[in-house]
Structures are given as C-alpha cells and as structure tokens.
Scaffold this active site. Sequence first.
Site, PDB file in Angstrom:
ATOM      1  N   LYS A 204      29.562  34.518   7.316  1.00  0.00           N
ATOM      2  CA  LYS A 204      28.996  33.830   6.140  1.00  0.00           C
ATOM      3  C   LYS A 204      27.466  33.826   6.500  1.00  0.00           C
ATOM      4  O   LYS A 204      26.897  33.181   7.427  1.00  0.00           O
ATOM      5  CB  LYS A 204      29.505  32.578   5.988  1.00  0.00           C
ATOM      6  N   GLU A 279      23.874  27.490  18.384  1.00  0.00           N
ATOM      7  CA  GLU A 279      22.398  27.599  18.870  1.00  0.00           C
ATOM      8  C   GLU A 279      21.705  27.186  17.972  1.00  0.00           C
ATOM      9  O   GLU A 279      21.709  27.500  16.850  1.00  0.00           O
ATOM     10  CB  GLU A 279      22.423  29.131  18.775  1.00  0.00           C
ATOM     11  N   CYS A 313      13.517  29.704  16.336  1.00  0.00           N
ATOM     12  CA  CYS A 313      13.829  28.780  17.267  1.00  0.00           C
ATOM     13  C   CYS A 313      13.023  28.782  18.575  1.00  0.00           C
ATOM     14  O   CYS A 313      12.890  27.729  19.223  1.00  0.00           O
ATOM     15  CB  CYS A 313      15.322  28.901  17.841  1.00  0.00           C
ATOM     16  N   GLU A 415      11.303  19.385  15.181  1.00  0.00           N
ATOM     17  CA  GLU A 415      11.137  20.794  14.865  1.00  0.00           C
ATOM     18  C   GLU A 415      10.754  21.214  13.577  1.00  0.00           C
ATOM     19  O   GLU A 415      11.442  20.609  12.776  1.00  0.00           O
ATOM     20  CB  GLU A 415      12.469  21.536  15.085  1.00  0.00           C
TER      21      GLU A 415
HETATM   22  C1  UN1 Z   1      15.718  32.641  17.174  1.00  0.00           C
HETATM   23  O1  UN1 Z   1      14.563  32.360  17.024  1.00  0.00           O
HETATM   24  O2  UN1 Z   1      16.720  32.025  17.299  1.00  0.00           O
HETATM   25  O3  UN1 Z   1      13.439  35.479  21.547  1.00  0.00           O
HETATM   26  C2  UN1 Z   1      15.970  34.049  17.984  1.00  0.00           C
HETATM   27  C3  UN1 Z   1      13.153  35.478  20.366  1.00  0.00           C
HETATM   28  C4  UN1 Z   1      14.106  36.576  19.615  1.00  0.00           C
HETATM   29  C5  UN1 Z   1      15.036  35.934  18.836  1.00  0.00           C
HETATM   30  C6  UN1 Z   1      14.968  34.563  18.431  1.00  0.00           C
HETATM   31  N1  UN1 Z   1      14.370  37.726  20.452  1.00  0.00           N
HETATM   32  O4  UN1 Z   1      12.189  35.116  19.958  1.00  0.00           O
END
Ligand code: UN1
Length: 527
Positions: A204, A279, A313, A415
């Site tokens: 999804k 995550e 993230c 965040e």
């Molecule tokens: C994310 O932001 O969830 O390490 C992934 C990084 C990328 C992946 C980010 N390879 O910034």
Amino acid sequence: MALDTQVMAQARKALAKAPRKENKSSRRATVKTYHNFIAGEWVPSAGGETFENVNPADTHDVIGRFPLSTREDANAAVNAAQEAFAHWKHTPAPRRAELLFRLGEILIRDKETLAADMTREMGKVLKEAGGDVQEAIDCTYYTAGEGRRLHGFTTPAEMPNKFAMCVRQPVGLCGLITPWHFPMAIPSWKLIPALVCGNTVVIKPAEDTPLSTYNLVKACEEAGIPPGVVNLVTGSGETVGAALTNHPGVRLISFTGSTETGRLVASSCADRNAICSLEMGGKNAIMVMDDADIDLAIEGALWGAFGTSGQRCTASSRLIVHKKVYKRFSSKLVERTEALRMGNGADPKTDVGPVINGDAVKKIMEYIGIGQKEDGATLACGGKRLTRGDYANGFFIEPTVFTDVTPDMRIAQEEIFGPVTSVIPASSLEEAVEIANGVRYGLSASIYTQDVNRAFHAMNEMYTGIFYVNSSTIGAEVHLPFGGTKATGNGHREAGTQVLDIFSEWKSIYVDYSGKLQRAQIDQVEI
Ligand code: UN1
C-alpha cells in the site's frame, strides 16, 4: 558518473515530453487511469472510485488517477497473496533470486523514466530521484544475492549422536505500508527481502506517490514474478492500511511513516499478535566542533538539511555548533542557504524542490511560526512560502535557518519534515552529545572534527541507529542496517542482512540419530 549524467539527460528529455503546457481541462481529459494489481491482474477498485496524483511543483499537472481502494480490494489482495504463498515458499530461494536479478535489470534499463516519473509526482530534484531509483537497484542486487545464502547455522547438541541446526523460514503474508519521500527505494527495502525470504506481499503506497510503486510492481510483473506474489492496492491509510493491519491473514506489517501512525499500526498488530516492523521519525543532529573543517561542515549541513527539501527521516534538522565557531558557521550557512535555487525538480538548475502537498506546507509554516513566536529563536533566513510566478501552483517553502536555538525549543525537539534547520550553540563535545541525544528520536547523527578521540567519543555516546564522521546525517547505504532507537523504531533494522530477521523466522531443528530416547532437561545425562 558518465553513465549517470547520460541517464539524467535522458530523464530530462522524458520529462520534457510530459504534458505541461495545455490548459487545466485538456490536461485532465488525457489523464491516465491506473489500476490495482491483484492476483496478477490489473483491476480497478471494486468501489470504482479514484484519486488524483498531482505534481507538487505544479498542481495543474495531474499525473494519473489511482484506485481509491476499499476494504474489499485489500481483502482480495490478501486472498491472492495467501493463495500464491504455498508455491512461492517452495520455489527454491536461488530461483526466487533469479527473478529479482531480472527485476534489477529492468530497473536499470528504465532508470531515466522512473526518475522522471518520481520527480513529477514527488518533487525531489532529478539527481535525487535518480538516486532513489538507484537505491532500489542496489537493494535489489544486494538482497537478491541472499537467495544463495540465507544462512542459518549448525551448533553442537547437548547429547551424543544428536545434531542441531537453525534455518530461516518465511513468515507468510506481509503487508507493506510505504511513505512518499523515498517512493521507490523504501518499497524496495521491504519488497525485495520479503520476496527473497519466500513471503508474498500486498503493498500500500502513500497516496502522494503511487506511480513510483506502480512502476516497481509493473517491473516485478515483467520480471516474471508469479501472479499473487506481489499485489498492489492504492488508497488511504485509514481504509487500505487499516484493512491490511487488521487482517488476520497478514502475518507481518512493515511500516515506514510518522511516529503517530506507526503507534496505531503497532497497537493493531499487538492486538492480534502480528509481527510489526516500524521505521519512523528523526530529529538528527550534526555536531560541529571547533576544530572542524567549517567549509566541509557547511556543505554537509546544506545537503543534510535541504536535500529532498528536508523531507528525509535522516534530515539534518539540528546543527549543534561549538561556541568558538558558532558565529562563523552560522553566517556562512545563511549566506549559502540564501544562494540555493528553488524550483521544479525537473529543472537541472534547481537545488531545492517543492514540499509534498498542502498539508505539509501548513505544518511546516506552523513550525516556522512557532520558531519565531513561541520559541523566540532568530529566523536567520528563509521562512516564507513562495506563491508567485513559477511557484504559484506548487508547494514551495524557502530553505529556512533558525539560529540562537536552545535544545528545549519545539523546533529543536519536534520533527518538522521540511526545509527547516536549527543552529544550536554548545560549549563542549560533551554538551553537544548531550543535546544531540536529548530528543525522543534516535535515527542518525554526525560529527565534524579532525580529532579522532572526539570522533570516537561521539560515536560511542550517541544513542542512534546510524552515525557519521565528517559527513552529513543522510545517505545510508543499502548493505548496512538502517533504523533507529527510541521513538524512531521498534528494534528492527531494514537493509543489510539484518533485514532478513524481519522477513524470516528462525526454526531450530534437532536430529537425534542415537536410536534411543535421549532426554534433555533431565539431570544425570548418561554419555
Ligand atoms: C528515510 O529518510 O526514511 O539515508 C530514508 C538516507 C537515505 C534513506 C533515507 N538512504 O538518507
């Protein structure tokens, strides 16, 4: 590099061909309608409804209509995946991997159009979209290699003429709920290991970026992955995500997204004892020591804070800078930030593209307001939404730097997931580490220093899943585990070989070839 440049030039050409100049109504008339992929068939939603996927750099550019799927659609996909499981799990892992290597070849062949599609639906600059597709390719090749490993182990048994070993078995049916900010890389992080381990899946994707996942699933179909092994159902989290999360036939949910939604997913999974891998958010810090190469640290900060418009993230949303270099660092950072060019990610001159949608604009602008009014930080540059000229129909927010930020401020704790970063002064390495650790998240962190002792001290003390020395907080590679501590995750790691521990379960096997009853857990074992 040369290949990459060529690929990107082709991607720009592909984008140039995309409908751009027609008026709004004629564009809508030619918009393609996409379908779900269930049991190897492309089918509309049973409810017949669709939603529009629009370009965040120009919302008049409608990319496609995707099924606004119902619970029935999700259930149909689950049934298909359940039916396909028996055959797929008995397909030898090296054979499964052959199909995945073929998938990797297709992604390489189509990289430029996949990147162009991604920039158009997600907004990230073309170079980064190419990087996202490349990450999917790398993940596919690396993880497909596991088809000839999937190592278990043997170990001595307690008794004579008895053999002990441990093997991996698939978990069954996996529901993959994926985000919009890495719309091909993150689905691949989940999909490829799930498949190599022998599971079947329902994906999804996020409503904002269904096309990139559609493209990935289309490539799976072309690679010859059997019907029902990979199913795609687009639509809302509330309906499709919840249907998957609550379905008793779905043994595992793998989710990447916000901490708030992740909690809901986790509690639904807990109710029915499903495996759950999460995550979630980050509030990642770059620490800049007084002995750092300041120009290098500035490069890292710009890339980490404003790459992908800060929508990672792993984004460098906090810059913790030693007081001795704080002024120099801050003024250079502001100067360089002001020089970043905003625009459509398809334009090769663009440094920073739009943010994903109107809700993101609202949230980010709220935080910019909080930083100024509630927190009382100094808005050193940026802070505005651009709404004129080329920016009129997109979601553009200026790269924004706050200075004089203290660790307890909301902009330093929460965040924001946008092009906003905070510079926080610190008096020592120890204080910098304490500030860096003083948030609820624990994904990534970095330090800029020339001193190996300081680097190792910080590396050891930071309670994060990822750590960098003299590099930004972004850019994790697919063959190392990816994930975080505290509110970032729930103890799992994607990527690397560690991801196999999510998508397979251990089976311990004892073979007693003594020909007599040998009892374990009984004292006075005769040898
Ligand atoms: C994310 O932001 O969830 O390490 C992934 C990084 C990328 C992946 C980010 N390879 O910034």
